[in-house]
Design an enzyme around this catalytic site. Structure first.
Site, PDB file in Angstrom:
ATOM      1  CD  GLU A 177      -0.974  -2.070   2.567  1.00  0.00           C
ATOM      2  OE1 GLU A 177       0.352  -2.426   2.454  1.00  0.00           O
ATOM      3  OE2 GLU A 177      -1.529  -2.261   3.587  1.00  0.00           O
ATOM      4  CG  HIS A 213       3.165   6.208 -16.907  1.00  0.00           C
ATOM      5  ND1 HIS A 213       4.453   6.824 -16.927  1.00  0.00           N
ATOM      6  CD2 HIS A 213       3.192   5.399 -15.876  1.00  0.00           C
ATOM      7  CE1 HIS A 213       5.046   6.629 -15.563  1.00  0.00           C
ATOM      8  NE2 HIS A 213       4.189   5.779 -15.062  1.00  0.00           N
TER       9      HIS A 213
END
Lengths: 445, 372
Positions: B83, B164
């Site tokens: 996380e 990306h």
């Protein structure tokens, strides 16, 4: 990253710290409900500055006022576990005994591997097969590790470990079929020689890519754990393989996933022409285990009993404690990297000879079994002669068998052959029928 | 790393206007993927998920939302980069790691579904996708089958720059041993993902981030848990007779918009949603070109050696005599994706590009050279 004022003030009032220390900013990252939140109130509130600790993410750490770098090396290298000395005498009595039956079987397999390598190497030199890589000097690692495992343990080899396959019953004839890539090769002639693989023997097909098998073994181990099997996976790789990214990712993951996998590094001193001094600057590979939270041991790779004991113990730990184990087996690659290499170009011939003769793992184990009365010269010459005959025969047979059929170009690309490949197969067969003289005789339509 | 930006706040490039009956059930692509994963995990205990953020975080794009709670951490694995957004810098190293591990689990009988935060990061792991997954069944002569699915967003999003935004359809589709799928609508997403998970071969499943939030109508058949689409079949999204437009993923929406504009100008375009890049549905494409005699291929990826190049060759090999005009190929600009919004817009195909190309295909009846 935010600082909770109330918590910070609480802390300030509870501890007596000098201005030399930077105030501790509380890293209190947002956590989801199911993870355990860092609890700032578990502070060690002892007033002695030397014993301050804090719960950084990852657990409690102590503070010290001295700036201490961890040295890049230890004063002492990690010691190496061995059972038998160079003369085959046990050093102590604290090892797992191997029965006569198992010991003789181990020895025969080691001899088989040794002779198989000699003969196939020669066959390549004679132009009968295109390529070969020997395992000379590493017979103990190959056979003893396999002997300490069960048939349920899945093996992920690099390419210098045909030994476990022999141990599990893969025949010399099957080895020959693969090296000659004939129609009986259970790899259907798809790969270069020495790229064996057999589901039946729980031995994963060899791939040329270095260290890619290491994370595969972790995934398989995880799968075994999920199925609650009494089995582990084992993967072999060399000193060179430990430099690959896959090695590091695999060890890290195995530790986090608590996967029952044995990482067996054959540190044989050479990665083709790269000596270990150019490969890494750590104390070998064994010290890397702890960096990832993996239990590790360094073993004398030329001592069959040490390997046997270590692998057996590692297996037990891996399965019952659900953890990975790293074994670094120190050894020496007596042969060339492969038939495409001449290692005398980068290392002294007398060094190679010394390891081949004075440190031969096969001879060393022989001394132990002979001293136990389980072996003698006659058995030795019988075995060696019989193996030689078997091998020469297997080669002759394999050489004369047909190559795989045309269909084997096109099947197994997918589970079910797609229409374009079925069409192409038909075109190829039709063309061969139409123009037989344009094709070599060993192509059968 | 741009991973810190979550695209929840960025609107899709366009919002589709659908003139459907208000009683049809609608579902977003995200819901479609989530429900497909849920149903397949429920039906087969060997299916499990792996990837960054797929568990606790509910998925970087929320595709795996709720699945950790329902199936537990044994079946929804957050890979060690967890996380903590601060640890994202380690991502690239671990990309290689968990793909290899996913392949290892597949070898042993599990059916992993590995998520890549975007397919750009699959490059870190591409050795395992090709050498350990795609080629394994062949190299092991059928002994090692790898029923793995690699899924995640592919191609350009909005304002994420060169590292990306690349489209990997052509790269993966060139490799024998892989199947490559790319859904457009929610029906595609559900049907193709289920098919991919059930398939014994390794499948690369190319989604599109900007489509995740888009809603599409879904029939009762599509909502049924046994629904599945065949791999290797394209869908004719809109029938036409003057020009064939092939597209996949987000570009299908653009092609449909272009078709509406063209219809107003008297050109009836047939829009083919490829759905499957490998195997390519050559027979549907060729049948359509034989009907319309004109072809425009559309893709977001780089032009050289792209999907359009393969479609063009297929048509020339099988239907050359039927072509009344040269094939028009629309692709992304041959540059790494720029970031500035105006430049980015110029680097990806827009609806107008498709319209202009279709018109060129319809009006140009002599080769360019002859007009010079």
């Amino acid at each position: 990253m935010w600082i909770s004022k109330t918590i910070f003030n609480h802390f300030k009032s509870r501890l007596n710290f000098t201005p030399n220390y930077a105030p501790l900013s509380l890293l209190s990252p947002r956590r989801f409900a199911s993870t355990i939140a860092q609890n700032p109130s578990t502070f060690n509130s002892i007033h002695d500055a030397n014993q301050q600790v804090i719960d950084f993410p990852g657990g409690t750490v102590k503070f010290i006022p001295e700036m201490r770098f961890i040295s890049e090396t230890s004063p002492k290298r990690i010691p190496c576990y061995r059972v038998l000395d160079d003369d085959g005498q046990p050093l102590a009595n604290n090892f797992v005994q191997v029965s006569e039956e198992v010991a003789v079987r181990m020895y025969s397999n080691m001899v088989t591997l040794q002779i198989m390598d000699t003969i196939f190497y020669e066959a390549q030199r004679q132009g009968r097969i295109s390529f070969y890589a020997t395992t000379i000097g590493e017979e103990a690692i190959n056979i003893a590790s396999a002997a300490a495992l069960t048939r349920e343990d899945v093996i992920f080899p690099q390419y210098r470990e045909p030994g476990p396959l022999l141990w599990r019953g893969f025949t010399l004839q099957e080895i020959a079929h693969q090296c000659f890539s004939n129609k009986y090769d259970n790899g259907k002639g798809r790969q270069m020689p020495i790229h064996y693989g057999s589901n039946k023997h729980n031995y994963f097909t060899v791939a040329s890519t270095v260290a890619t098998q290491v994370p595969h073994a972790v995934g398989a181990a995880y799968s075994l754990k999920m199925d609650k099997k009494d089995a582990c996976s084992i993967t072999y790789f060399g000193d060179g393989g430990s430099s690959e990214g896959d090695f590091h990712a695999a060890l890290n993951f195995a530790a986090v996933m608590e996967a029952p996998v044995i990482f067996l590094c054959r540190n044989n001193g050479w990665a083709i022409s790269t000596p270990t001094s150019d490969q890494f600057r750590s104390d070998g590979v064994v010290v890397k285990g702890q960096a990832y939270g993996v239990r590790s041991i360094r073993v004398d790779g030329n001592d069959a009993l040490a390997i046997y004991n270590a692998v057996q113990a590692a297996r037990e730990m891996a399965i019952s404690e659900e953890r990975p184990v790293l074994i670094e087996a120190l050894t020496y690659r007596v042969g060339h990297h492969s038939t495409s290499d001449d290692s005398t170009k980068y290392r002294p011939a007398n060094e190679i000879e010394w390891w081949r003769l004075a440190r031969d793992p096969v001879a060393r184990f022989r001394k132990w079994i002979e001293r136990n009365g389980w072996w003698n010269d006659m058995a030795e010459s019988e075995l060696r002669n019989s193996l030689r005959q078997q091998l020469l025969h297997s080669i002759q047979v394999a050489e004369n068998i047909e190559k795989p059929p045309i269909e084997d170009i096109f099947n197994d690309v997918y589970d079910v052959p797609p229409s374009n490949l079925r069409e192409q197969e038909q075109w190829v067969k039709d063309t061969i029928k139409k123009h037989p003289l344009d094709y070599p005789e060993n192509i059968s339509a | 790393m741009l991973r810190a930006i979550r695209h929840k706040n960025i609107l899709p490039a366009f919002s589709a206007f659908r003139a459907f009956s208000s009683s049809a059930k609608e579902m977003t692509v995200r819901e479609a993927l989530n429900s497909a994963l849920d149903e397949e995990m429920s039906a087969d205990p060997k299916v499990f998920l792996m990837g960054e953020e797929v568990g606790e975080y509910q998925g970087a794009y929320k595709i795996t939302k709720g699945l950790l709670d329902k199936y537990g951490p044994e079946r929804v694995l957050d890979t060690p980069i967890t996380e903590e957004m601060a640890l994202i810098c380690l991502l690239n190293i671990l990309q290689a790691g968990f793909t290899g591990i996913g392949v290892g689990a597949a070898y042993y009988g599990l059916r992993p579904v590995v998520e890549f935060m975007t397919f750009n990061f699959s490059m870190q792991a591409i050795d395992h996708i090709i050498n350990s997954a795609a080629k394994s069944n062949y190299m092991s002569a059928g002994q090692i089958s790898v029923p793995i699915v690699f899924r995640g967003p592919n191609g350009a999003a909005a304002g994420v720059g060169a590292q990306h935004s690349q489209c990997y359809a052509a790269w993966y589709a060139s490799c024998p041993g892989l199947k490559v799928l790319s859904p457009y609508s929610s029906e595609d997403a559900r049907g193709l993902l289920k098919a991919a998970i059930r398939d014994p071969d390794p499948v690369v499943f190319l989604e599109n981030e900007l489509l995740y939030g888009e809603s599409f109508p879904v029939s009762a058949e599509v909502l049924d848990s046994s629904f599945c689409l065949p791999i290797g079949k394209a869908k004719i999204e809109r029938e036409g007779k003057d020009v064939t437009i092939t597209a996949f993923s987000k570009m299908v929406g653009y092609a449909l918009k272009a078709a509406e504009i063209l219809a107003k100008e008297g050109i009836s375009a047939e829009v083919i949603n490829l759905r499957s890049i490998r195997p390519l549905d050559r027979s549907t494409i060729n049948a359509s070109v034989r009907k319309t005699n004109r072809l425009v291929t559309v893709e977001e990826g780089f032009p050289q050696h792209g999907v359009g190049a393969e479609i063009c060759t297929s048509v020339i090999e099988e239907s050359f005599g039927y072509l009344d005009a040269p094939v028009e190929r629309i692709a992304g600009a041959d540059v790494p994706m720029p970031y500035a919004a105006n430049l980015e817009r110029m680097a990806v195909p827009q609806v107008e590009d498709i319209v202009r190309a279709a018109k060129r295909a319809c009006y140009r009846s002599v080769p360019l050279a002859a007009t010079a």
